[in-house]
Structure formats: structure tokens, C-alpha cells
Design a protein around this motif. Structure first.
Motif, mmCIF file in Angstrom:
data_model
loop_
_atom_site.group_PDB
_atom_site.id
_atom_site.type_symbol
_atom_site.label_atom_id
_atom_site.label_comp_id
_atom_site.label_asym_id
_atom_site.label_seq_id
_atom_site.Cartn_x
_atom_site.Cartn_y
_atom_site.Cartn_z
ATOM 1 N N VAL A 1 0.849 -1.202 0.000
ATOM 2 C CA VAL A 1 0.000 0.000 0.000
ATOM 3 C C VAL A 1 0.884 1.252 0.000
ATOM 4 N N ALA A 2 1.871 1.259 0.896
ATOM 5 C CA ALA A 2 2.740 2.439 1.005
ATOM 6 C C ALA A 2 3.493 2.673 -0.312
ATOM 7 N N LYS A 3 4.010 1.589 -0.875
ATOM 8 C CA LYS A 3 4.763 1.735 -2.127
ATOM 9 C C LYS A 3 3.850 2.192 -3.264
ATOM 10 N N SER A 4 2.595 1.721 -3.232
ATOM 11 C CA SER A 4 1.641 2.128 -4.258
ATOM 12 C C SER A 4 1.284 3.608 -4.112
ATOM 13 N N MET A 5 1.180 4.067 -2.867
ATOM 14 C CA MET A 5 0.909 5.503 -2.654
ATOM 15 C C MET A 5 2.058 6.335 -3.200
ATOM 16 N N GLN A 6 3.276 5.857 -2.986
ATOM 17 C CA GLN A 6 4.450 6.574 -3.510
ATOM 18 C C GLN A 6 4.420 6.591 -5.037
ATOM 19 N N PHE A 7 4.047 5.447 -5.607
ATOM 20 C CA PHE A 7 4.007 5.343 -7.070
ATOM 21 C C PHE A 7 2.969 6.294 -7.663
ATOM 22 N N MET A 8 1.773 6.291 -7.085
ATOM 23 C CA MET A 8 0.684 7.074 -7.693
ATOM 24 C C MET A 8 0.843 8.572 -7.474
ATOM 25 N N ASN B 1 2.320 5.595 -22.598
ATOM 26 C CA ASN B 1 3.779 5.626 -22.443
ATOM 27 C C ASN B 1 4.210 5.097 -21.094
ATOM 28 N N LEU B 2 3.435 5.469 -20.097
ATOM 29 C CA LEU B 2 3.764 5.029 -18.730
ATOM 30 C C LEU B 2 3.753 3.504 -18.653
ATOM 31 N N VAL B 3 2.697 2.905 -19.187
ATOM 32 C CA VAL B 3 2.583 1.442 -19.140
ATOM 33 C C VAL B 3 3.724 0.811 -19.930
ATOM 34 N N LYS B 4 4.001 1.376 -21.108
ATOM 35 C CA LYS B 4 5.091 0.855 -21.943
ATOM 36 C C LYS B 4 6.423 0.906 -21.181
ATOM 37 N N ASN B 5 6.676 2.049 -20.535
ATOM 38 C CA ASN B 5 7.939 2.208 -19.786
ATOM 39 C C ASN B 5 7.995 1.257 -18.598
ATOM 40 N N LEU B 6 6.874 1.157 -17.892
ATOM 41 C CA LEU B 6 6.863 0.295 -16.700
ATOM 42 C C LEU B 6 7.097 -1.163 -17.084
ATOM 43 N N ILE B 7 6.501 -1.559 -18.205
ATOM 44 C CA ILE B 7 6.675 -2.950 -18.644
ATOM 45 C C ILE B 7 8.127 -3.205 -19.049
ATOM 46 N N SER B 8 8.731 -2.225 -19.691
ATOM 47 C CA SER B 8 10.133 -2.448 -20.089
ATOM 48 C C SER B 8 11.067 -2.365 -18.875
ATOM 49 N N GLU B 9 10.705 -1.539 -17.896
ATOM 50 C CA GLU B 9 11.554 -1.437 -16.695
ATOM 51 C C GLU B 9 11.359 -2.623 -15.754
ATOM 52 N N GLU C 1 5.779 -16.377 -10.749
ATOM 53 C CA GLU C 1 5.660 -15.226 -9.844
ATOM 54 C C GLU C 1 4.682 -14.200 -10.410
ATOM 55 N N ASP C 2 3.911 -13.535 -9.497
ATOM 56 C CA ASP C 2 3.043 -12.463 -9.968
ATOM 57 C C ASP C 2 3.880 -11.354 -10.600
ATOM 58 N N TRP C 3 3.317 -10.771 -11.634
ATOM 59 C CA TRP C 3 4.005 -9.688 -12.339
ATOM 60 C C TRP C 3 3.435 -8.369 -11.834
ATOM 61 N N VAL C 4 4.200 -7.697 -11.008
ATOM 62 C CA VAL C 4 3.750 -6.418 -10.430
ATOM 63 C C VAL C 4 4.572 -5.328 -11.094
ATOM 64 N N ILE C 5 3.959 -4.624 -12.049
ATOM 65 C CA ILE C 5 4.755 -3.629 -12.795
ATOM 66 C C ILE C 5 4.903 -2.335 -11.999
ATOM 67 N N ALA C 6 4.000 -2.118 -11.076
ATOM 68 C CA ALA C 6 4.125 -1.002 -10.136
ATOM 69 C C ALA C 6 3.344 -1.423 -8.901
ATOM 70 N N ALA C 7 3.817 -1.026 -7.729
ATOM 71 C CA ALA C 7 3.142 -1.449 -6.499
ATOM 72 C C ALA C 7 1.655 -1.130 -6.588
ATOM 73 N N GLY C 8 0.824 -2.129 -6.314
ATOM 74 C CA GLY C 8 -0.630 -1.929 -6.352
ATOM 75 C C GLY C 8 -1.256 -2.297 -7.687
ATOM 76 N N PHE C 9 -0.415 -2.592 -8.688
ATOM 77 C CA PHE C 9 -0.926 -2.933 -10.035
ATOM 78 C C PHE C 9 -0.130 -4.099 -10.600
ATOM 79 N N GLY C 10 -0.869 -5.077 -11.126
ATOM 80 C CA GLY C 10 -0.197 -6.232 -11.705
ATOM 81 C C GLY C 10 -1.131 -7.413 -11.718
ATOM 82 N N SER C 11 -0.514 -8.601 -11.673
ATOM 83 C CA SER C 11 -1.340 -9.811 -11.657
ATOM 84 C C SER C 11 -1.481 -10.305 -10.226
ATOM 85 N N HIS C 12 -2.442 -11.191 -10.033
ATOM 86 C CA HIS C 12 -2.607 -11.854 -8.746
ATOM 87 C C HIS C 12 -2.928 -13.309 -9.052
#
Lengths: 280, 275
Positions: free
Chosen positions: A127-134, A144-152, A160-171
Motif C-alpha cells: 500500500v505504502a509503495k503504491s501511494m508513492q508510485f501514484m 507511455n507510462l505502461v510501456k515504460n513500466l513494462i520495459s523497466e 511469480e506475480d508480475w507487479v509492474i508497479a506497487a498496487g498494479f499487476g497480476s494476482h
């Protein structure tokens, strides 16, 4: 002890003489200065708050110093209902069950589960990391953001779950339908702000990649939209733990009443000690 | 108006701490129960000796704490099926900090089924049993008296285990005790006699907690002190289980499908209009 001059000196004036609080005022009783005859939360009398204030209002008053607008109160109320129970399969809940069935002193069930709920995967840490991200992200172009996050953050492996940014990804490898539904419901409330709305757009773009909201992301967006003054990610940590506590406790206590044998104990055949961990 | 309460005692303590244990005086050193931490302890005594000192106020000898260390090792299994260890494993799979997971697991061992409570109760039992034995009560009568005191328990604390019958730790601990030259005291002798009696009648046998209860009693520790000494006894095993799951994919420890939970509650229903 022989008095010696060591390489230590007390820092002068480094510490406060008194505790201080912006939150709570206690007026002492006339006959006993250790007992309060009245308490005020950010200026409001506790007796009056008991008459006029809901728990959600009290909670927001405590943290932001002012009573919330009806919209923000409704947002917190709905979030508190949505996240009151992480469910019996959540690792923090199962810690509560383990403590309950293991006949741990029941006063420890909730602290144990909340400790585990602090984790960085589906817990308060995320949660904390997701707040920082958003925070600050809404201004960027979504595609562009999604494209960059996926490449990063390329997918590490299929397990393993793919979490491209805290709070967003697969479960569990997919898109969590309950997280999407709760986010959509909250985003439709009058108290929803730019973070929930931004998260909805973001998750729409993520869908084609098999990704979406994760529960910590939903909580993070809602906390940000509550606009608690001076809000910092670590407030999100505690609030997330606090609002998930009822379910953790309920499941732990449900197992506290059951015998040890009511909780699965994998047989030796299903407990595989890997060869490097075994003495031959 | 209520009479003014005399608060002199509390007033004298405002902003002041009295310690019967010790503390740090900057530039002078760290005092601990009349010893200097840096001069007398660091490099001279074991961590386990200081642990017992801080828990009881008495500094035991190295042989006894070597035995205590063996007892702690005996409770440090890296098996994530054990309840306290499983909590550590859930911490690893959720990516908590090692402290959060390990302390959560250690806290779970403050339990009636394993960990703290059986040992505290075990010390109370064996000390009571020796007193009764010295009053010429038979072992059968001592056990009957204990059952009467705890009618719903169905077993004697320290002489039964939840998962298995018997305890492989007993011979290992006995071997260690003999190697260290620690005498078999009256409590331990009686514990083995009680174990023999119970085994003959129920098939149950003494467990590590019953053994340790007697050993601690022979070394002059009370039930309260025993509970303090073993506070963190499972923490190393919990840590191992945390590390195991922390190094595997997140949430891959004992994953459950929705249908793996057997729901036994009310079927889905509609909320009444008034809510």
C-alpha cells in the motif's frame, strides 16, 4: 564499577523535556491530576463526538485534524467495508488461523496477523509503495507510462506475480476480479478523486497485458483521495492494517475454538525436504 | 466534591526511572545486575548466560547454559508445518521483514498447546509433584490429583504431544546433560518415574517440555522464571521457515483455491432494506 573516561559523551539538549500532541487534550480532574475529566480530539469534546460522530468520521478526524466532508466519510466507510476481511486464504488471515488453532493466547492473534499483514506483497508495505508510485503519476501519458513500466519491470518468471508497479499487476497469475470491482465501486462514489479515477484509467490500459488493480493499489488510491492533510505513505500502512483487522481477528478466533486437528497438517509424504537440506 | 487523592508516590516518579536491573551511564559504562557489561561480560560469558541473568537476576554457570542452548536447539526445527513456524513462512511469502515474521512466530508460541504455557505449567506440576512425593503420596495419587485440578485437560502437562507420541529430543538432551556433567536432580528423577507410570497406563511418554520443566526446577528456577527464559525458544526455527518462503515466489506457500475452503456458513442472502 571502576569509573573510567570512555569514548562516550552525552549529547547536551538533544531531547525534549515533555511529550507533545496536536491530537488529544486531556483536562485533569480536580481531585486527581492523573485522571482526565474530559478529553478533546482536535478540539472536539469526546462526549459530543460520541453523540454526533461515526467511527469513520472519528478516524479521519484523528488523522487529518478536521471532520471529513460527507463524501470522504462515505469513501472511507465503503473502503472499510470492502477491506474488512482479506478472506480466509490470505497469508495474514492464515497466520491468525495458525495462532488460533495453535492455542496461542488469544490476545496475540491480532498482533501476529497484523505483523504479517505488513508485508510488501498484498500487504500494508505494498500500500505504502503504491501511494508513492501514484503520487505524481497522474500527469504522465498513460500509454507511455505502461510501456515504460513494462520495459523497466519485465516479467521475471511465469510462477511469480508480475507487479509492474506497487498496487498494479497480476494476482495468482491473473487479473483479480474483486480488486477491479471494489475499485470501480469506489471510483463511482462522490468522494472519489483523481487517484481512483487515474487508477481506473491505468488499469484499463493494463487489462490488455493481463494485469490490473491489486487490492493494495485500491486502498492506496482511496487513501490518497481522502486528502488527509500531510498524508504520508506510512499512514497508509497503518490504516490498511487497521481496516483489515476485523476479518483477521474473526478468522483467528473461529479457529481458536477448534481443536488442533481441525487445521491441515501435511503428511510427511507431502512435506518434501529438498536433497541439499537433507543429511544423507 | 471527591476528596483529593494523594498522588505523592506517582509525583515522585514523574520523569524518573528506577531500575533494579541496570542501565547505561554515558561515559561510565553499562551496569547489569551489579556487573559491568563491557568489562565482565563481553568476551567472558555466553549470550545465554546474560539471557538468563536478564530474565531471572541470576548469572548461571556456563555448563548449565550450554545445556540450555541444547534445549533451544531442540526447539529450532525448520519445519513449516509447526504452527509458529508456519506463521514465519506466511511472513516470507508475503514479504514481511524478518523481524516481523520471526517475532510473530515467536509470539505464537505463547500458546497452551506448545511453547510457553506447557513449560510454565510443567514446572508448576513437577514442583508440586516433588512436594507431594516428599509427603509420601504415590505417583498414581499425584497424577489423580493433577487430573482433578484440570478436569478438562485429559493429559498431564509435559507428558503428551499433539502430533506424535514420544519425543526424540529426550535421549539427545539426556546425552547432553551427562556429557556436561550436570546431575540428575530430584525433579528429573521423579519426572522419569512419572513418565514410566503414564506410559504404562496410557501409552504417552514424557516430552521435551516435561523434561525441561524438571531440569529447570532442579536448577532452582520457578515457573515464572522458566517462562521468561524460553520466550524466544522457537524463533530460530521460525526464521528458517521465513527465509525458505521468502526466497520462493511470493504467495506460493500453501496456495489455496477458493474451493479449498469448505464453507459451512449461511447461504448467500439479500440484505434487509433497513440496513
Amino acid at each position: 564499577m571502576q569509573k573510567k573516561i570512555l569514548e562516550e559523551n552525552m549529547r547536551e539538549g538533544a531531547f525534549a523535556k515533555h511529550l507533545s500532541s496536536n491530537i488529544w487534550l486531556e483536562e485533569p480532574s480536580e481531585d486527581n491530576p492523573y485522571l482526565a475529566k474530559s478529553c478533546h480530539c482536535h478540539g472536539y469534546d469526546l462526549m459530543e463526538l460520541m453523540d454526533k460522530c461515526s467511527y469513520e468520521e472519528m478516524l479521519l478526524l484523528m488523522f487529518q485534524g478536521e471532520l471529513p466532508t460527507p463524501e470522504r466519510k462515505q469513501l472511507l466507510k465503503s473502503l472499510m467495508v470492502a477491506l474488512a476481511n482479506p478472506g480466509p486464504r490470505h497469508p495474514a488471515t492464515r497466520s491468525a488461523m495458525c495462532a488460533g488453532v495453535g492455542k496461542t493466547d488469544p490476545k496475540h492473534i491480532l498482533p501476529i496477523a497484523l505483523n504479517i499483514m505488513g508485508g510488501d506483497h498484498l500487504g500494508a508495505g505494498e500500500v505504502a509503495k503504491s501511494m508513492q508510485f501514484m503520487h505524481g503519476m497522474p500527469k504522465q501519458d498513460m500509454q507511455n507510462l505502461v510501456k515504460n513500466l513494462i520495459s523497466e519491470n519485465p516479467r521475471v518468471n511465469q510462477e511469480e506475480d508480475w507487479v509492474i508497479a506497487a498496487g498494479f499487476g497480476s494476482h495468482f497469475g491473473g487479473i483479480d476480479p474483486m480488486a477491479q470491482a471494489i475499485a470501480a465501486k469506489l471510483a463511482g462514489l462522490p468522494g472519489a478523486g483523481k487517484y481512483l479515477r487515474w487508477g481506473m484509467e491505468f488499469s484499463d490500459v493494463l487489462l490488455s497485458h493481463g494485469l490490473g488493480w491489486r487490492i493494495p493499489g485500491v486502498a492506496a488510491a482511496a487513501f490518497l483521495d481522502m486528502k488527509i492533510s500531510g498524508l504520508k505513505p506510512w499512514l497508509g500502512i497503518g490504516l490498511f492494517q487497521l481496516i483489515s483487522a476485523p476479518g483477521l481477528l474473526a478468522h483467528g478466533l473461529e479457529y481458536h475454538l477448534k481443536p488442533l486437528s481441525a487445521y491441515p497438517f501435511p503428511t510427511d509424504d507431502n512435506y518434501i525436504i529438498e536433497s541439499h537440506a537433507k543429511k544423507n | 466534591m471527591q476528596k483529593k487523592i494523594d498522588t505523592t508516590y506517582l509525583d515522585q516518579l514523574r520523569g524518573v526511572i528506577h531500575s533494579s536491573k541496570g542501565g547505561w551511564i554515558v561515559g561510565e559504562g553499562v551496569h547489569n545486575h551489579g556487573y559491568s557489561m563491557m568489562e565482565d561480560f563481553v568476551g567472558h560469558v555466553s549470550y545465554m548466560q546474560v539471557t538468563v541473568l536478564n530474565a531471572t537476576g541470576r548469572l548461571p554457570d556456563k555448563n548449565f547454559t550450554a545445556m540450555l542452548e541444547a534445549i533451544f536447539i531442540g526447539a529450532s526445527w525448520p519445519d513449516s508445518r509447526i504452527w509458529c513456524n508456519q506463521i514465519g513462512a506466511f511472513g516470507g511469502t508475503m514479504r514481511t521483514s524478518p523481524s516481523a515474521a520471526t517475532l510473530a512466530g515467536a509470539l505464537a508460541a505463547d500458546s497452551r498447546a506448545y511453547g510457553t504455557y506447557p513449560l510454565v505449567e510443567g514446572v508448576s506440576f513437577i514442583q508440586m509433584a516433588l512436594r507431594e512425593k516428599q509427603r509420601n503420596l504415590s505417583i498414581g495419587d499425584i497424577i489423580a490429583k493433577e487430573h482433578k485440578l484440570h478436569p478438562s485437560q485429559g493429559y498431564i502437562m509435559g507428558y503428551s504431544r499433539p502430533v506424535a507420541k514420544g519425543d526424540a529430543r529426550i535421549p539427545a538432551l539426556e546425552r547432553t546433560r551427562k556429557k556436561l556433567g550436570l546431575p540428575k536432580g530430584d525433579h528429573l528423577k521423579l519426572a522419569f518415574k512419572i513418565a514410566k507410570y503414564i506410559h504404562k497406563n496410557t501409552g504417552e511418554y514424557i516430552n521435551a517440555s516435561g523434561y525441561v520443566s524438571a531440569l529447570l526446577s532442579d536448577n532452582g528456577f520457578s515457573a515464572l522464571e522458566a517462562g521468561r527464559i524460553i520466550t524466544t525458544i522457537v524463533s530460530s526455527g521460525v526464521m528458517a521457515c521465513y527465509v525458505d518462503t521468502q526466497s520462493r515466489p511470493a504467495q506460493s506457500f500453501l496456495p489455496l483455491r477458493c474451493s479449498d475452503i469448505k464453507y459451512t456458513g449461511k447461504p448467500p442472502r439479500v440484505l434487509p432494506n433497513s440496513t
